[in-house]
Design an enzyme around this catalytic site. Sequence first.
Site, PDB file in Angstrom:
ATOM      1  N   GLY A 172       0.848  -1.187   0.000  1.00 40.62           N
ATOM      2  CA  GLY A 172       0.000   0.000   0.000  1.00 40.62           C
ATOM      3  C   GLY A 172       0.881   1.233   0.000  1.00 40.62           C
ATOM      4  O   GLY A 172       2.068   1.158   0.340  1.00 40.62           O
ATOM      5  N   GLN A 207       2.746  10.018   1.837  1.00 38.77           N
ATOM      6  CA  GLN A 207       4.103   9.466   1.956  1.00 38.77           C
ATOM      7  C   GLN A 207       5.045   9.936   0.848  1.00 38.77           C
ATOM      8  O   GLN A 207       6.270   9.858   1.017  1.00 38.77           O
ATOM      9  CB  GLN A 207       4.042   7.923   1.934  1.00 38.77           C
ATOM     10  CG  GLN A 207       3.364   7.325   3.158  1.00 38.77           C
ATOM     11  CD  GLN A 207       3.244   5.830   3.067  1.00 38.77           C
ATOM     12  OE1 GLN A 207       2.295   5.313   2.480  1.00 38.77           O
ATOM     13  NE2 GLN A 207       4.197   5.104   3.615  1.00 38.77           N
ATOM     14  N   CYS A 251       5.958  -0.169   7.927  1.00 43.29           N
ATOM     15  CA  CYS A 251       5.583   1.027   7.161  1.00 43.29           C
ATOM     16  C   CYS A 251       6.774   1.465   6.327  1.00 43.29           C
ATOM     17  O   CYS A 251       7.909   1.512   6.827  1.00 43.29           O
ATOM     18  CB  CYS A 251       5.179   2.156   8.109  1.00 43.29           C
ATOM     19  SG  CYS A 251       4.673   3.672   7.259  1.00 43.29           S
ATOM     20  N   LEU A 252       6.521   1.788   5.082  1.00 45.37           N
ATOM     21  CA  LEU A 252       7.616   2.215   4.203  1.00 45.37           C
ATOM     22  C   LEU A 252       8.228   3.536   4.674  1.00 45.37           C
ATOM     23  O   LEU A 252       9.346   3.872   4.318  1.00 45.37           O
ATOM     24  CB  LEU A 252       7.105   2.349   2.768  1.00 45.37           C
ATOM     25  CG  LEU A 252       6.592   1.051   2.132  1.00 45.37           C
ATOM     26  CD1 LEU A 252       5.995   1.323   0.760  1.00 45.37           C
ATOM     27  CD2 LEU A 252       7.675  -0.004   2.058  1.00 45.37           C
ATOM     28  N   HIS A 311      -4.493   1.409   7.443  1.00 41.48           N
ATOM     29  CA  HIS A 311      -3.142   1.946   7.624  1.00 41.48           C
ATOM     30  C   HIS A 311      -2.932   3.146   6.701  1.00 41.48           C
ATOM     31  O   HIS A 311      -2.422   4.187   7.123  1.00 41.48           O
ATOM     32  CB  HIS A 311      -2.120   0.846   7.316  1.00 41.48           C
ATOM     33  CG  HIS A 311      -0.678   1.264   7.409  1.00 41.48           C
ATOM     34  ND1 HIS A 311       0.159   0.879   8.416  1.00 41.48           N
ATOM     35  CD2 HIS A 311       0.073   2.054   6.590  1.00 41.48           C
ATOM     36  CE1 HIS A 311       1.360   1.417   8.220  1.00 41.48           C
ATOM     37  NE2 HIS A 311       1.334   2.130   7.115  1.00 41.48           N
ATOM     38  N   GLU A 312      -3.374   2.999   5.415  1.00 44.14           N
ATOM     39  CA  GLU A 312      -3.178   4.097   4.449  1.00 44.14           C
ATOM     40  C   GLU A 312      -4.082   5.286   4.768  1.00 44.14           C
ATOM     41  O   GLU A 312      -3.673   6.440   4.630  1.00 44.14           O
ATOM     42  CB  GLU A 312      -3.456   3.607   3.024  1.00 44.14           C
ATOM     43  CG  GLU A 312      -2.634   2.415   2.558  1.00 44.14           C
ATOM     44  CD  GLU A 312      -1.140   2.559   2.816  1.00 44.14           C
ATOM     45  OE1 GLU A 312      -0.476   1.530   2.960  1.00 44.14           O
ATOM     46  OE2 GLU A 312      -0.634   3.703   2.897  1.00 44.14           O
ATOM     47  N   HIS A 349      -2.524   7.436   7.222  1.00 43.11           N
ATOM     48  CA  HIS A 349      -1.519   8.334   6.624  1.00 43.11           C
ATOM     49  C   HIS A 349      -2.172   9.619   6.125  1.00 43.11           C
ATOM     50  O   HIS A 349      -1.623  10.706   6.298  1.00 43.11           O
ATOM     51  CB  HIS A 349      -0.814   7.656   5.436  1.00 43.11           C
ATOM     52  CG  HIS A 349       0.363   6.786   5.802  1.00 43.11           C
ATOM     53  ND1 HIS A 349       1.476   7.248   6.453  1.00 43.11           N
ATOM     54  CD2 HIS A 349       0.592   5.472   5.590  1.00 43.11           C
ATOM     55  CE1 HIS A 349       2.342   6.252   6.640  1.00 43.11           C
ATOM     56  NE2 HIS A 349       1.829   5.167   6.127  1.00 43.11           N
TER      57      HIS A 349
HETATM   58  O1  K2U Z   1       1.884   2.588   4.142  1.00 41.97           O
HETATM   59  C1  K2U Z   1       2.876   1.893   3.958  1.00 41.97           C
HETATM   60  O2  K2U Z   1       3.973   2.193   4.434  1.00 41.97           O
HETATM   61  C2  K2U Z   1       2.722   0.606   3.216  1.00 41.97           C
HETATM   62  C3  K2U Z   1       2.670  -0.537   4.153  1.00 41.97           C
HETATM   63  C4  K2U Z   1       1.218  -0.964   4.198  1.00 41.97           C
HETATM   64  C5  K2U Z   1       0.865  -1.947   5.262  1.00 41.97           C
HETATM   65  C6  K2U Z   1       1.307  -1.806   6.562  1.00 41.97           C
HETATM   66  C7  K2U Z   1       0.946  -2.738   7.519  1.00 41.97           C
HETATM   67  C8  K2U Z   1       0.140  -3.805   7.196  1.00 41.97           C
HETATM   68  C9  K2U Z   1      -0.303  -3.929   5.899  1.00 41.97           C
HETATM   69  C10 K2U Z   1       0.046  -2.992   4.945  1.00 41.97           C
HETATM   70  C11 K2U Z   1       3.745  -1.444   3.608  1.00 41.97           C
HETATM   71  O3  K2U Z   1       3.260  -2.240   2.623  1.00 41.97           O
HETATM   72  S1  K2U Z   1       4.664  -2.206   4.830  1.00 41.97           S
HETATM   73  C12 K2U Z   1       5.352  -3.571   4.135  1.00 41.97           C
HETATM   74  C13 K2U Z   1       4.443  -4.752   4.215  1.00 41.97           C
HETATM   75  C14 K2U Z   1       4.454  -5.643   3.197  1.00 41.97           C
HETATM   76  C15 K2U Z   1       3.651  -6.766   3.271  1.00 41.97           C
HETATM   77  C16 K2U Z   1       2.825  -6.989   4.371  1.00 41.97           C
HETATM   78  C17 K2U Z   1       2.822  -6.086   5.393  1.00 41.97           C
HETATM   79  C18 K2U Z   1       3.643  -4.954   5.322  1.00 41.97           C
HETATM   80 ZN    ZN Z   2       2.751   3.302   6.198  1.00 40.09          ZN
END
Ligand code: K2U
Ligand code: ZN
Length: 172
Positions: free
Chosen positions: A46, A51, A91-92, A133-134, A137
Site C-alpha cells: 500500500g 508518503q 511502514c515504508l 493503515h493508508e 496516513h
Molecule cells: O503505508 C505503507 O507504508 C505501506 C505498508 C502498508 C501496510 C502496513 C501494515 C500492514 C499492511 C500494509 C507497507 O506495505 S509495509 C510492508 C508490508 C508488506 C507486506 C505486508 C505487510 C507490510
Molecule cells: Zn505506512
Amino acid sequence: MSKLTILEYPDPRLRTVAKPVTRFDAQLQTLIDDMAETMYAARGIGLAATQVDQHLRLLVLDVSESRDALQVFINPELLDRSGTLQQEEGCLSVPEIYAEVKRAETVTVRAQDASGEHLEQQLDGLAAICLQHEMDHLQGRLFVDYLSPIKRDMLKKKLARQRRQPAESVSA
Ligand code: K2U
Ligand code: ZN
C-alpha cells in the site's frame, strides 16, 4: 512513470492532513501511476499520497500474490467496520520498525476511482488492515502513534542511532 521519494519518520510532512481530490485529470492519473510504481519498487502492499509529499486524499494498494491487482481509492470514507484484528505492521515511512496494531477486521469503504466514479467496497483481512493503515496516513497518523510512550521513546532512540551509525562507519 517515475519512482517517487518516500518521506521517512519523523519528517513533519508525514503529519500533514490531506485535502480532498477535486480534479480527476491527467495529472492525477500520472500521480497514481507514479505511486503504483513507487509502491511496487519498495515491495509495499500500500502507499498513501502523503508518503510521497502529495497531500491529497489518494491511496493505492495491492495485496495480491501476483502483484497485478492494483486498487485505487480517492476521497475514501469508511461506512462500516466490524470485528477486530491485531497484527504486526510495518511502514515504508518507518523502515525496520514493526509493531502490533489492533484494527477492524472488515471495513466497508466508499471512494472514487481515477475517473471520479463513486465505488463502495467491503474489504477484510490484509486488505482491510492496509486500507486503514493508508487512511491513517491521509490523516497524518502513523502506526507508531499506537505504541506506548515508552516504546515510542525507544523507537526514537533506535532511529537516532541508525541515523548516526552510517556517519560513524564512514569515519571509523
Ligand atoms: O503505508 C505503507 O507504508 C505501506 C505498508 C502498508 C501496510 C502496513 C501494515 C500492514 C499492511 C500494509 C507497507 O506495505 S509495509 C510492508 C508490508 C508488506 C507486506 C505486508 C505487510 C507490510
Ligand atoms: Zn505506512
